[in-house]
Design an enzyme around this catalytic site. Structure first.
Site, mmCIF file in Angstrom:
data_model
loop_
_atom_site.group_PDB
_atom_site.id
_atom_site.type_symbol
_atom_site.label_atom_id
_atom_site.label_comp_id
_atom_site.label_asym_id
_atom_site.label_seq_id
_atom_site.Cartn_x
_atom_site.Cartn_y
_atom_site.Cartn_z
ATOM 1 N N SER A 90 -24.159 52.241 9.413
ATOM 2 C CA SER A 90 -22.639 51.877 10.158
ATOM 3 C C SER A 90 -22.752 53.292 11.569
ATOM 4 O O SER A 90 -23.432 53.864 11.443
ATOM 5 C CB SER A 90 -21.420 52.759 8.944
ATOM 6 O OG SER A 90 -20.137 52.565 10.197
ATOM 7 N N TYR A 133 -16.523 58.815 4.886
ATOM 8 C CA TYR A 133 -17.734 57.515 4.196
ATOM 9 C C TYR A 133 -18.357 57.909 5.915
ATOM 10 O O TYR A 133 -19.427 57.414 5.644
ATOM 11 C CB TYR A 133 -16.963 56.413 5.950
ATOM 12 C CG TYR A 133 -17.429 55.162 5.559
ATOM 13 C CD1 TYR A 133 -17.902 54.091 4.921
ATOM 14 C CD2 TYR A 133 -17.469 54.986 7.116
ATOM 15 C CE1 TYR A 133 -18.205 52.952 5.690
ATOM 16 C CE2 TYR A 133 -17.712 53.281 7.672
ATOM 17 C CZ TYR A 133 -18.050 52.686 6.505
ATOM 18 O OH TYR A 133 -18.933 51.191 6.703
#
Length: 248
Positions: free
Chosen positions: A143, A156
């Site tokens: 990501s 995250y």
């Protein structure tokens, strides 16, 4: 892409994973669908079969070495040696670091990072055998959050940064064996479930942002994966970013 590819996609029950699996199957690959939710996997498999493709439902928990090992046996017994692995399973918790519950941090790291390690380790022997005679790919979906500072997304972002680093290292270790390794870093993608568990106020902000900044549809991520794995055997695309044109 060769129609004889044997693929495994994790997180295939919905979102990016389901889109990738469906696209690969449409190109003729035999695709193993791995996720925890059997009912959702069966729906994806049914859609693939209805379109004339081949899919295998593989209910498994990527955080469990035993569960992944059993999945590897099932895939091997059904399809033979894997030559295309897409590590896509992921979860996103948004909470300030000082206020965040430890179980949310643990599940983020367990699924996003340890899951990639478990699945790759379990299927690496098959990938190595395949690489001796045919095109073989290992793709990890990371990501852009791993490169950016996003308050509330420490766990995250850290987990995805680790995935990207792991992927670069795997490429260095496996390139000599003919295994192509790709780190794919999506930005804002539409059609995923990652934001479904956000607090209401944050969900509203995300919805407003998507109105002004249209996200990339999951089908475009799937198209990019199909392009990557369709390159000639001696061509590797090691690091890719996909994001909306207006996202900075």
């Amino acid at each position: 892409m060769s129609t004889s590819r044997i693929a495994l996609v994790t997180g295939a029950a919905s979102g990016i994973g389901a889109a990738i699996a469906t696209r690969l199957a449409a190109d003729g690959a035999s695709v193993a669908l791995l996720a925890r939710r059997r009912d959702r996997l069966e729906k994806v498999a049914a859609q693939i079969a209805e379109a004339g493709g081949t899919a295998l439902v593989v209910p498994a928990d990527v955080t469990s070495e035993q569960s992944v090992a059993e999945a590897a046996v099932l895939v091997q017994d059904t399809f033979g040696d894997l030559d295309l692995l897409v590590n896509n399973a992921g979860v996103m918790h948004v909470v300030p670091f000082a206020d965040g519950p430890a179980d949310a941090w643990r599940s983020t790291v367990d699924i996003n990072l340890t899951g990639v390690i478990n699945v790759t380790h379990a299927f690496l022997p098959a990938l190595r055998r395949s690489a001796a005679t045919r095109t073989t790919d290992l793709i990890n979906v990371s990501s852009l959050a791993g490169e950016r500072i996003n308050p509330g997304m420490a766990a995250y972002g850290a987990s995805k940064a680790a995935v990207s680093h792991l992927t670069r290292t795997l490429r260095a270790e496996l390139a000599g064996e003919g295994i192509r390794v790709t780190d794919l870093e999506p930005g804002m993608i539409d059609g995923t479930e990652l934001a479904d568990g956000f607090p209401p106020e944050l969900q509203t902000m995300v919805d407003d942002l998507r109105t002004t900044l249209p996200a990339v549809p999951v089908r475009e991520v799937a198209e990019l994966i199909a392009y990557v794995v369709g390159r000639p055997r001696d061509v590797n695309l090691p690091h890719l970013i996909i994001q909306p044109s207006k996202e900075v």
